[in-house]
Each structure stands twice: as structure tokens, then as C-alpha cells.
Design an enzyme around this catalytic site. Structure first.
Site, short mmCIF file in Angstrom:
data_model
loop_
_atom_site.label_atom_id
_atom_site.label_comp_id
_atom_site.label_asym_id
_atom_site.label_seq_id
_atom_site.Cartn_x
_atom_site.Cartn_y
_atom_site.Cartn_z
N CYS A 1 73.34 74.65 6.08
CA CYS A 1 73.01 73.66 7.50
C CYS A 1 71.71 74.13 7.70
CB CYS A 1 73.95 74.62 8.36
SG CYS A 1 75.66 74.51 8.38
N CYS B 1 74.75 79.49 8.06
CA CYS B 1 75.04 78.46 6.55
C CYS B 1 73.50 78.32 6.17
CB CYS B 1 75.84 77.34 7.27
SG CYS B 1 75.94 76.19 5.70
#
Length: 473
Positions: A66, A63
Site C-alpha cells: 500500500c 501494508c
């Protein structure tokens, strides 16, 4: 007997092996060292049980969001660990440890949850390191801090920082603020000063007790409330002073407005750092002080062009531009005429106007220059033209209130031929009331101030006549 010995030895060895494998997780000792902990299925529960406050980042390695969040958490971890009530940051690879992701209802990445003594709460606050630290520090602090000395007051204000408004009740009972402090715990600091010196009264500019003082350290603004301290009036004061007089619109301040029901008078400028924009912001503050039932805000194209574009404002637009932003409806409506002036939809956290160009909504889309003059706190005609270019051809304003406010009375005759030579050398004031008709927000009085040099006049609405004392030296 000889046949049973190997079986017993085998069982003993298996039990030892199981114990050795389980030992690293069951006996692991957790310490607060300012580092982000890496948790998994085996050590998650023991880590959560070891600390009162744990912020857990459920992430996925692939991600991109993230990856952007990870360095912010690394920066915040040492500061949060150093708090009097430490907060530990941990992370879980939710893409790998799916049992934990399912248990805590993780549906997207990254998902942040704050565990308070083992109880998970959704975290929807800021994610930049310094803002995250201030937000969490506020979240775990007592709802109302009790201060018993000048030193305690100064320490509280210093520790609170500049990101949230600070309410200090001088001579108030803590129970008076407790319910409001609980309600607005994520938005402001609340405290009660039990013992303080006259130095504090001078510093916080109040002359009697009880008094509730609110400060906005970042904007160098302060207001004082002398009552009445019934819940209705107290909450009105708290809500109306939750934001500065003129709020700059940024991604973070925009979130603070989510639960505020007031309309937003939004002014769009080219560059908020320019001198002419600063002058305009000062005018907005004067208007805001007389219209606390509205939120006055501004955004500049240079600082946040994408947001300004949602209101059809760009570098080619004639600026400044002012709109009434009604966030609770599917349409932008004019506050005065109630006419629909544009449709909007949400996209990426921003409100985008319908592609069809809306009706001109500069300067509140009011029907006349006089209405704009009244709504903005009775500015002079040149200032009104600067703020609202569409009134550039207006030659005069027939405003009876302004004319009366600028009259020289008999008591001022000694200075009729001796006008002030600089701004604010001499300021005239006059209190008007009691009005027989109660305004919708509950005002029955107003006070006017006129600068003798510039003849600029300000008007402040008051619910009680004795509130005039807050303006007296």
C-alpha cells in the site's frame, strides 16, 4: 407548565447538537481538484454518489504494498481529474473502517475498486501511474468513437496514446465493430471514420473502402484488412493484430497475454538493445507475419533475468534460445512433435521449470533443420544457423520452395546481368494459388518477395488473392 419548559429546552438543544454533528458530512460538497480523497464510514456514500467514476484504494497503514502504491495514485490523480470524463481517486483505511471493507469484500491490501455511477467493479489493471492513467482512460471511453473529419481522426489517435492498438474502420458501419469493441474494450481503441479525405488514405496506407486499419504506435506497425467483414473473419483479424509482430515480454505485456489462446514462440536473447538482437527481432517479425496463429515474443536476460531463468536461460546459456511456451498446460510441449519437454509450476506470477533439466528445446525442438527453416519463414541458411546454433554443421537446405522463389523468369531477363547494388533497390514478387487444399487457418494463396541484392526471400500467406493489393504502391 414551569416543570415542562426545561424538558422542552433540553430536547431542542439535543436536536441542534445532532444537526450540527451531522452537517459536515451530509452537506459536504465534493469537487474534482486532482487530489486523492480520504474517505471514511460517514462520507463514503456521498463521495461515490457525487462522481460518475471513482477509483477507491482500500488500504492498510502497515501494508508495504500500500505504501508503494500511494505515491503512484498521487501522481495519477491530477491526470485523471483533467480528463473530459474525470475520474476521481479516493482511499479508505480498510483496517480501521472495517464495515466498508466487509461491505465491498476486501480480503487483501491494497484492493482497488472502480465505482462506475455507484456500481463497484474489481480493478485488476496496471498500478504504475502512467499506465494506470492510460488504462482507466480507455475503460471509460465509448466502445466505438464516431469520427467525422480528418481533424477528428488525428485528435482521436493522439488522445489514444501509444499503449493500446488503435482500430479505425474507414467507411465501415459502427454496428460492424460494436460487439468486438465491447468484447475487447480493455485491450484496444475502436473507431469508425465516416468522413475523411484522400490524405487519410495516404497516411494510413489503404487504397479502397471499406477498410479496417490497425496501428501499434509504440512499435510503428500497421496492418490493413479489406474484408470479408463477417464476424468470424473480422474477429480473427482483430485478435491476430492485438499484439505487435514481435512482442517484448515485460511484467505489463505479460498480463495482456492472459486470455490469448495462441501458443507463444519465445526467443531469449542476452540484451535486446544490441545490434545482433535487433537483427534477430526483425527476423522474428518476418516469421510472425507469415504465422499469425502464433504469438512471437522475446525477452532479454539483461532486461528481465528472473523471467528468463524460468526457462533455464542465464548468462552462461548459449543464446539466442527459442522455446514454445504453452501456458495452458502443466507442461511445456513441443508444438511440432507434441513431446513433453519440461514441467512448470506458478510462483509469484512466473512459470518456473522443474528443477530437473528439461530436454533441449532451442529453436522449437524441431526434428530437423528443414522443419525449423519452414517454421521460421524460410530464412537463409546463415541466418538459420545464427538463430539456431544447433544447426551450425548443416551444409545445405534442400528447400524446393526457396529454389523456385529465386528463379529469374523470362520477364526479368533485361536485368539478369545488372543485379541490384543495394538492399531493396529491386524486389521480385510472385503470387501462388489457388490451392485446392485449404490450410487450417483458411489460407489458399501465398505471395513471395525476393530482394535482388541479398536474395533473402519472404513469404506471406493470404486467404484471398486480392489481398495482394495491400503490398502494391
Amino acid at each position: 407548565m414551569e416543570k415542562r419548559v426545561p424538558i422542552l429546552l433540553l430536547l431542542l438543544l439535543l436536536s441542534l447538537e445532532i444537526t450540527v454533528q451531522a452537517w459536515p458530512f451530509s452537506a459536504e460538497k465534493w469537487v474534482v481538484d486532482g487530489k486523492v480523497l480520504e474517505l471514511d464510514d460517514f462520507n463514503f456514500d456521498s463521495a461515490i454518489a457525487a462522481f460518475n467514476y471513482t477509483l477507491v484504494d482500500f488500504y492498510a497503514p502497515w501494508c508495504i504494498h500500500c505504501k508503494h502504491l500511494s505515491p503512484e495514485l498521487d501522481k495519477a490523480a491530477p491526470a485523471l481529474a483533467a480528463l473530459k470524463e474525470p475520474i476521481v481517486i479516493a482511499k479508505v483505511n480498510a483496517d480501521k473502517f472495517t464495515r466498508l471493507a466487509t461491505k465491498y469484500n476486501v480480503r487483501g491490501f491494497p484492493t482497488l475498486k472502480l465505482f462506475v455511477r455507484g456500481v463497484p467493479l474489481d480493478y485488476n489493471g496496471p498500478r504504475k501511474a502512467y499506465l494506470l492513467v492510460h488504462y482507466l482512460k480507455k475503460l471509460v471511453a465509448p466502445d466505438v468513437s464516431i469520427l467525422d473529419s480528418d481533424t477528428a481522426i488525428s485528435g482521436f489517435v493522439e488522445a489514444a496514446g501509444a499503449d493500446f492498438p488503435i482500430y479505425i474502420g474507414f467507411g465501415l458501419n459502427g454496428s460492424v465493430l460494436s460487439d468486438l469493441a465491447t468484447k475487447y474494450t480493455k485491450k484496444a481503441w475502436f473507431s469508425v471514420a465516416k468522413d475523411f479525405s484522400e490524405n487519410m488514405m495516404v497516411l494510413y496506407d489503404f487504397d479502397k473502402v471499406p477498410a479496417l486499419v490497425v496501428r501499434h504506435p509504440r512499435y510503428i506497425e500497421q496492418s490493413v484488412f479489406y474484408g470479408p467483414f463477417e464476424v468470424e473473419f473480422l474477429e480473427d483479424f482483430v485478435k491476430q493484430n492485438m499484439f505487435p509482430l514481435a512482442m517484448p515480454i515485460t511484467y505489463d505485456t505479460l498480463k495482456l497475454l492472459d486470455n490469448d489462446e495462441r501458443k507463444i514462440v519465445l526467443t531469449i536473447v542476452e540484451d535486446e538493445d544490441e545490434e545482433k538482437s535487433k537483427k534477430l527481432i526483425r527476423i522474428l517479425k518476418s516469421a510472425a507475419s507469415a504465422n499469425r496463429d502464433l504469438v512471437f515474443a522475446y525477452v532479454s536476460i539483461k532486461q528481465w533475468e528472473e523471467f528468463a531463468n524460468t526457462f533455464s536461460a542465464n548468462k552462461k546459456t548459449k543464446l539466442p534460445k527459442m522455446v514454445v511456451w504453452n501456458r495452458n498446460e502443466d507442461y511445456l510441449t513441443d508444438l511440432m512433435t507434441k513431446k513433453t519437454i519440461g514441467k512448470r509450476y506458478e510462483s509469484g506470477g512466473l512459470y518456473v521449470l522443474d528443477p530437473l533439466p528439461p530436454t533441449s528445446i532451442a529453436c522449437l525442438s524441431v526434428a530437423s533443420a528443414f522443419e525449423a527453416h519452414c517454421r521460421l519463414g524460410h530464412p537463409s541458411l546463415p541466418l538459420l544457423k545464427s538463430l539456431c546454433p544447433q544447426y551450425s554443421k548443416v551444409s545445405s537446405l534442400d528447400c524446393e520452395s526457396c529454389q523456385f522463389a529465386k528463379y529469374h523468369r523470362v520477364s526479368l531477363s533485361s536485368r539478369v546481368n545488372k543485379r541490384a547494388s543495394v538492399l531493396f533497390e529491386l524486389v521480385h514478387s510472385d503470387v501462388w494459388g489457388l490451392s485446392l487444399i485449404l490450410s487450417k487457418p483458411g489460407f489458399r494463396y501465398f505471395v513471395t518477395f525476393m530482394d535482388d541484392f541479398s536474395l533473402v526471400t519472404w513469404l506471406y500467406l493470404m486467404k484471398n488473392r486480392y489481398k495482394f493489393s495491400i503490398f502494391c504502391a
